[in-house]
Scaffold this active site. Structure first.
Site, PDB file in Angstrom:
ATOM      1  CB  CYS A 110      -0.928  -0.002   1.214  1.00  0.00           C
ATOM      2  SG  CYS A 110      -2.007   1.456   1.256  1.00  0.00           S
TER       3      CYS A 110
ATOM      4  CB  CYS B  62      -0.628   2.473   3.991  1.00  0.00           C
ATOM      5  SG  CYS B  62      -2.135   1.820   3.290  1.00  0.00           S
ATOM      6  CG  ASP B  63       3.128   1.254   4.470  1.00  0.00           C
ATOM      7  OD1 ASP B  63       2.688   1.732   5.530  1.00  0.00           O
ATOM      8  OD2 ASP B  63       2.904   0.086   4.116  1.00  0.00           O
TER       9      ASP B  63
END
Length: 320
Positions: free
Chosen positions: A138, A141-142
């Protein structure tokens, strides 16, 4: 076999399931939640969650899930181990079986079984994924953790192109590995990636090994599947964008699913094609796939379930 009757059965945990539980419990629906095979869902594999509102210093995925679970329990949600292995939505009564044994009859069911990211399955990839040392599925997300660093992303579809473009705004260089000699992505998405200066696209290229120092990723060994030539790419992050598989197999005989297996809900609601069965989180969402959007749909599912029960009860009262 003993049959248990419940007002609201929630299948699966994670932000969607626990949020649904919080709302359902506060509406006196006495929800029973089965955590499933991965209690806490995908977030339990995420080291740092920094984009969920209300956590200014960030929080680890597992810690956040424990907090959500405790909040659901505070309002008397019955949180249970085990997973639903079979359902039957063919009659008026929604039936579900736990671990193939216990039978539950539910007035309403909220599905929050999530989706599982697909990985390449390489031993080195799984090693650094489990260590939390630089493998992710992701970018949204990261990606932030790889600011001003060089990363590699695998994938050829629209979401891979989108994630590569997202990473290009944070990272100094993004190397995109495409297994075939062309993108699967739409022309407009492929063009966007090709026109981004700091994205290098390697066609006919596959991953042989994720390299690291035993703690974090330091590079990726790739090979050209036409020439078999190998070379190493220095990188601190390895992103896999080859799709997700929704955890919805047990529902396919009763619910409308799309070609990938995502549950189709009525636009603007959590309702499925079966009255009294609702869906939340990544089991239906193939676009956003964020903890915060999953939590939002968990709220929607509980409110929809509450309204469904209220309407049913008023019909019964009117008939009486």
């Amino acid at each position: 076999m003993e049959i248990e009757h419940v007002k609201c059965l929630i299948i699966g945990s994670g932000p969607a399931g626990y949020t649904a539980a919080i709302y359902a419990a506060r509406a006196n629906m006495a929800p029973v939640l089965y955590q499933g095979m991965q209690p806490g869902g995908q977030l339990t594999t995420t080291n740092e969650v920094e984009n969920f509102p209300g956590y200014p210093d960030g929080i680890t995925g597992p810690a956040m899930m424990i907090e959500l679970m405790n909040q659901a329990k505070r309002f008397d949600t019955d949180v249970r181990d085990g997973w639903i292995t079979k359902v039957d939505f063919s009659g008026d009564v929604h039936k579900a079986w736990v671990n193939g044994e216990t039978e539950i009859h539910a007035d309403t069911i909220i599905i929050s079984t999530g989706a599982t990211a697909k990985y390449l399955g390489l031993e080195s990839e799984q090693k650094y994924l489990n260590l939390g040392g630089g493998v992710s599925a992701c970018a949204v997300c990261d990606g932030f953790f790889y600011k001003n660093q060089e990363v590699v992303i695998v994938g050829a579809g629209d979401s891979a192109a989108e994630e590569a473009h997202y990473l290009s705004k944070l990272c100094t260089k993004v190397t995109m590995l495409v297994r075939r000699d062309e993108f699967r992505a739409s022309k407009i998405m492929a063009a966007r990636v090709k026109n981004t200066e700091n994205i290098e696209i390697l066609f006919n290229t596959e991953t042989e090994e994720v390299l690291g120092d035993g703690q974090v990723v330091t590079g990726v060994r790739v090979f050209n599947n036409k020439t078999q030539e190998k070379h190493d790419i220095p990188a601190t992050g390895f992103f896999v964008a080859i799709g997700h598989k929704p955890n919805t197999d047990i529902f396919k005989d009763y619910l409308d699913l799309d070609e990938t297996g995502y549950i189709i809900n009525e636009p603007g609601s959590s309702r499925t094609n079966v009255p009294g069965v609702f869906v939340s989180g990544d089991a239906a969402d193939h676009v956003y796939r964020q903890a915060i959007t999953a939590a939002g749909t968990g709220c929607m599912a509980a409110l929809d379930a509450e309204r469904y029960l209220a309407a049913k009860e008023s019909v019964v009262e009117a008939e009486a």
